[in-house]
Design an enzyme around this catalytic site. Structure first.
Site, PDB file in Angstrom:
ATOM      1  N   HIS A 131      15.857 -22.521  47.767  1.00  0.00           N
ATOM      2  CA  HIS A 131      15.607 -23.262  46.532  1.00  0.00           C
ATOM      3  C   HIS A 131      16.945 -23.773  46.007  1.00  0.00           C
ATOM      4  CE1 HIS A 131      15.040 -23.317  42.013  1.00  0.00           C
ATOM      5  NE2 HIS A 131      14.107 -24.137  42.437  1.00  0.00           N
ATOM      6  N   ASN A 132      16.950 -25.006  45.472  1.00  0.00           N
ATOM      7  CA  ASN A 132      18.208 -25.583  44.971  1.00  0.00           C
ATOM      8  C   ASN A 132      19.348 -25.367  45.963  1.00  0.00           C
ATOM      9  OD1 ASN A 132      16.933 -26.373  42.670  1.00  0.00           O
ATOM     10  ND2 ASN A 132      17.829 -24.792  41.351  1.00  0.00           N
ATOM     11  N   GLU A 158      16.281 -27.870  50.121  1.00  0.00           N
ATOM     12  CA  GLU A 158      15.836 -28.724  49.034  1.00  0.00           C
ATOM     13  C   GLU A 158      16.905 -29.740  48.661  1.00  0.00           C
ATOM     14  OE1 GLU A 158      14.855 -26.606  45.491  1.00  0.00           O
ATOM     15  OE2 GLU A 158      14.244 -28.435  44.485  1.00  0.00           O
ATOM     16  N   ASP A 172      17.562 -32.414  45.586  1.00  0.00           N
ATOM     17  CA  ASP A 172      17.190 -32.917  44.279  1.00  0.00           C
ATOM     18  C   ASP A 172      17.901 -34.257  44.122  1.00  0.00           C
ATOM     19  OD1 ASP A 172      15.882 -32.538  41.926  1.00  0.00           O
ATOM     20  OD2 ASP A 172      16.869 -30.638  41.466  1.00  0.00           O
ATOM     21  N   HIS A 206      21.625 -30.902  40.294  1.00  0.00           N
ATOM     22  CA  HIS A 206      20.576 -30.369  39.434  1.00  0.00           C
ATOM     23  C   HIS A 206      20.517 -31.228  38.182  1.00  0.00           C
ATOM     24  CE1 HIS A 206      17.735 -27.200  38.985  1.00  0.00           C
ATOM     25  NE2 HIS A 206      18.124 -26.945  37.767  1.00  0.00           N
ATOM     26  N   GLU A 212      13.055 -33.675  46.256  1.00  0.00           N
ATOM     27  CA  GLU A 212      12.613 -33.803  44.880  1.00  0.00           C
ATOM     28  C   GLU A 212      13.185 -35.115  44.410  1.00  0.00           C
ATOM     29  OE1 GLU A 212      12.722 -31.607  40.930  1.00  0.00           O
ATOM     30  OE2 GLU A 212      12.832 -30.037  42.446  1.00  0.00           O
ATOM     31  N   LYS A 227       9.517 -33.704  53.588  1.00  0.00           N
ATOM     32  CA  LYS A 227       8.431 -33.318  52.692  1.00  0.00           C
ATOM     33  C   LYS A 227       8.604 -34.102  51.412  1.00  0.00           C
ATOM     34  CE  LYS A 227       7.530 -29.518  49.505  1.00  0.00           C
ATOM     35  NZ  LYS A 227       7.770 -30.428  48.421  1.00  0.00           N
ATOM     36  N   LYS A 279       6.349 -37.181  48.540  1.00  0.00           N
ATOM     37  CA  LYS A 279       5.114 -37.899  48.229  1.00  0.00           C
ATOM     38  C   LYS A 279       4.873 -38.990  49.264  1.00  0.00           C
ATOM     39  CE  LYS A 279       6.479 -38.152  43.981  1.00  0.00           C
ATOM     40  NZ  LYS A 279       6.594 -38.556  42.580  1.00  0.00           N
ATOM     41  N   TYR A 309      26.056   8.095  43.014  1.00  0.00           N
ATOM     42  CA  TYR A 309      25.405   8.650  41.833  1.00  0.00           C
ATOM     43  C   TYR A 309      26.362   8.673  40.645  1.00  0.00           C
ATOM     44  CZ  TYR A 309      23.388  12.053  38.651  1.00  0.00           C
ATOM     45  OH  TYR A 309      22.904  12.676  37.542  1.00  0.00           O
TER      46      TYR A 309
END
Ligand code: NAG
Ligand code: NAG
Ligand code: NAG
Length: 764
Positions: free
Chosen positions: A318-319, A348, A350, A363, A397, A446, A448, A713
């Site tokens: 993503h991004n 992706e 954008d 972005h 995108e 990918k 429209k 711990y």
């Protein structure tokens, strides 16, 4: 005889023998020689920051040391083993943008493992650049191909170099104490004095003890010795039958492997000839890939790759362009390279209108930097098939106007050429999606599309597509949610040329399972936010989602509220059959560990076949009710945590030693989410022993992932993370196994492991 210094450090209950051969690494190679002599190189950090630094390779043949030529004492070092690769020429964005100033044959880029980034360097002459590039490549190759023994030797060398502060090739008592601390062992002064001896032997003496017997005390481990004793009649060696016995009874190995393993791991020539295995050979086997918890057969491509794309889980990012957080982070083509190298098969982009008619990737509406669309495509072309031959999906995108959409289409066609799948396979409109095998070496767009695949020739479709409710738009951030609705409802135009490049991954809005069953096409796919999937699968709708995903692809993306680029648990999405579960690859943590864990199998090719019960259109599988599926067969998993080896220090503070605990976490269908942990052990990160058993029931083994986590711990605050390893349940090997730990960013922590005894049985 050559002089060799041997340092023995004895640690209760076992002991360690560190030997160090002071003769420096081989220097026959002219490139290595020149690197040891040193060079002045220009370190380039930005257009304005380009400074000379003096670089050289230290005598250990492994450490690169550099300092400012003029400044006094400060210097920096890194190890060749931190390097993943060296790229020559203008192969970073920065060097590419400075190509006028620095010629290609003087430039090179060092790429570090994990998320540690890159270092751009420029030499004064092409010869000098070539020497460093070739020399470093040789050293990296060597460090990546070392066998078990060489690694051990390297490990001793590394520690010695770190501890030998004054670099005289010898270790004082004070240095040895520091070494113990660095090795994560707590010891009081008195004990240390008592146990510490320095021997000074000559090589002749060394030869009498073969190097094997010198090494075995270093490896000496009580718990391994005990197992060895159980199967060895004379307690000294395992005869081929005895080893075979061990392999069948404890390790669940197929028949007849003993001989092969003796040949691979027994260091003593004499033992090999007699077809038996010494304790040392046994330990080397247990520490090797064959003794690993992860089934080495699953490291290879081993699944059927000829089924429709929708039958696979596909590693997705993503991004992809972001290296930092979503609001202020850097966009970089380097981020694409990193994702592809981790096996990512869906990236992706954008895209927005940029200056000078060139579309850009960033972005939108944020302060992130911008990169050119065509640079991203060139980078993808270069790196797409280096890790895997199977297809890469470019998830567009698209926020561009018509004009720049056409420019995008032209760049895609011109730069990618044959690589871009632009025609139907066999000219057929498909009934089901093509397979990864059919699409080897191809990229799919990918986005429209105007019309479907059927009406390609006689289309009368409008040129207008609505943005409204579109599956592809994933803007959900605060500012967008409050934006004028008139704006988000506006009609946007889609370029015919770009539309024509979309074939098997057409983005469409999702109108429900019923319409999809009635008329959904295999090449139509939708994107959902994580919360939308949760809504769709609530109230027992899980099986509808599973069935839907048999034929059609689904892409899932993080909620728009995650502006810090945090991730969601991908396991929930996989359990519902979603294929493209997109994560922020740049964000380390549990979620990426799960992603790396799932895709570790099948040769790391980025495609993992779904379990068979999720690949039938009449699948009755629902993650909420695993027991209602025919063929439901739960298993019992029992993990006896025996010991730990050489955990790194998490807190660099002098004198702080870790208090380690091991937690085993199970991820799968909701019923399989569980965890259990050992108690912690005070002050021993070097060789802690637990001997505690953790038990689990696994309802859907085919979907389960097992994560081993080691923590320090801390009673006052949260435990500190030390290391982890995640793998599919189906890739677990039973028996005595080492779990080799990885750091937060997924790179191996040398020599750090957990030794476990795994058993898997039917639940009765
Ligand atoms: C080891 O032996 C060499 C040569 O005999 C000597 O120079 C050196 O001081 C000795 N080192 C120690 C720690 O005894
Ligand atoms: C480990 O635990 C098992 C069962 O609790 C016990 O039989 C065995 O003796 C223990 N081993 C060690 C080394 O403590
Ligand atoms: C390891 O597990 C096996 C099978 O459960 C068991 O027989 C064996 O005793 C275990 N080993 C140890 C050291 O407890």
């Amino acid at each position: 005889c050559e002089q060799v210094t041997i340092i023995i450090i004895i640690i209760n209950p076992g002991f360690v023998l560190v030997h160090f051969d002071i003769s420096p690494a081989s220097t026959d190679d002219p490139d290595i020689k020149q690197m040891m002599a040193g060079s002045t190189l220009r370190k380039v950090k930005s257009h304005s920051w380009k400074k000379h630094r003096h670089f050289r390779l230290l005598e250990d043949g492994l450490t690169i040391w550099y300092k400012s030529r003029w400044a006094g004492r400060g210097h920096s070092t890194f190890s060749v083993s931190d390097l993943e690769t060296v790229r020559d020429g203008h192969q970073s964005e920065l060097l590419l943008s400075l190509s006028e100033e620095f010629p290609s044959d003087q430039c090179f880029t060092l790429v570090f493992h994990g998320r540690r980034g890159t270092l751009d360097l420029v030499a004064d002459t092409p010869e000098e650049a070539k020497c460093w590039v070739d020399g470093l490549r040789k050293l990296i190759h060597k460090s990546q191909t070392m066998d078990c023994k060489e690694r051990l030797d390297q490990w001793v060398r590394d520690w010695f170099t770190k501890a030998d502060k004054n670099k005289d090739g010898q270790m004082t008592f004070k240095e040895a104490k520091t070494l113990l601390k660095m090795m994560n062992v707590e010891m009081n002064e008195e004990n240390a004095l008592h146990l510490f001896t320095v021997c000074n032997l000559s090589l002749c003496v060394l030869e009498q003890h073969t190097s094997a017997s010198l090494m075995s005390p270093l490896l000496s481990r009580d718990e391994v010795w005990k197992v060895f004793q159980d199967f060895s009649a004379d307690g000294e060696r395992l005869l081929v039958d005895e080893l075979e016995n061990f392999l069948q009874i404890e390790q669940g190995e197929r028949e007849g492997r003993a001989q092969e393993l003796i040949e691979l791991y027994e260091p003593s020539e004499a033992a090999r000839q007699q077809m038996c295995m010494s304790l040392e050979g046994f330990q080397l086997y247990l520490c090797s890939p064959h003794g690993s918890i992860f089934n080495p057969d699953h490291e290879q491509l081993h699944q059927d790759m000829k089924l429709p794309l929708s039958h696979y889980f596909i590693s997705s990012s993503h991004n992809t362009y972001l290296t930092g957080d979503q609001l202020r982070g850097q966009s970089s083509t380097e981020a694409y390279i990193q994702a592809l190298k981790r096996g990512c098969r869906c990236v992706e982009l954008d895209c927005w209108d940029g200056p000078d008619g060139e579309p850009i990737v960033y972005h939108g509406h944020t302060l992130t930097s911008k990169i050119l669309f065509r640079d991203v495509i060139s980078t993808l072309k270069e790196y797409a098939f280096k890790t895997s031959v199977f297809p890469v999906i470019l998830s567009l995108e698209n926020h561009c106007g018509l004009e720049q959409q056409t420019v995008m289409a032209q760049h895609l066609k011109k730069i990618l050429g044959e690589i871009l799948q632009t025609s139907l396979i066999n000219g057929q409109v498909p009934e089901q999606l093509p397979s990864p095998q059919d699409l080897r070496g191809k990229m799919l767009l990918k986005g429209k599309k105007l019309g479907g695949l059927e009406q390609r020739s006689d289309e009368t479709i409008t040129d207008e597509v609505s943005d409204d409710e579109d599956g592809e738009m994933e803007r959900e951030s605060v500012e967008d949610l409050t934006k004028d609705t008139a704006d988000s409802n506006k009609q946007s135009k889609l370029s015919r040329e770009l539309s024509d490049l979309v074939l098997y991954c057409k983005s469409v809005p999702f109108h429900g399972f019923e319409p999809a069953r009635a008329s959904g096409k295999c090449y139509e796919m939708s994107s959902f936010s994580e919360s939308k999937v949760k809504k769709l699968t609530k109230d027992g709708k899980g099986s509808e989602m599973v069935q839907y995903n048999v034929k059609q692809l689904t892409r899932v993306y993080p909620s728009g509220m995650r502006t810090d680029s945090s991730n969601y648990n991908p396991q929930e999405m996989w359990a519902n059959g979603c294929q493209l579960v997109a994560l922020n690859f740049q964000t380390a943590g549990l979620e990426m560990d799960l992603n790396d864990g799932l895709f570790r199998q099948n040769g790391g090719c980025g495609f993992v076949l779904k379990p068979e019960f999720m690949r039938k259109t009449d699948s009755e599988f629902s993650p909420e009710r695993p027991e209602s599926r025919p063929g439901y067969r739960p298993l019992r998993l029992s993990i006896q945590v025996l010991s730990g080896q050489q955990f790194p220090k998490v807190n660099q503070k002098e004198g702080s030693i870790v208090d380690p605990l091991v937690r085993v976490e199970l991820y799968g269908v909701p019923k399989d989410q569980s965890r259990d942990e050992t108690s912690y052990i005070n002050n021993n990160g070097f060789n802690p022993a637990w001997n505690e058993t953790l038990n689990f029931v696994v309802h859907v083994p085919d979907l389960a992932l097992v994560r081993f986590v080691v923590e320090d711990y801390d009673k006052a605050s949260r435990n500190d993370f030390i290391g982890q390893f995640t793998l599919p349940f189906t890739s677990l090997q039973p028996g005595y196994r080492h779990v080799h730990l990885l750091s937060k960013d997924g790179t191996p922590i040398p020599h750090a492991s957990v030794f476990v005894n795994v058993s898997i049985s039917e639940l009765t």
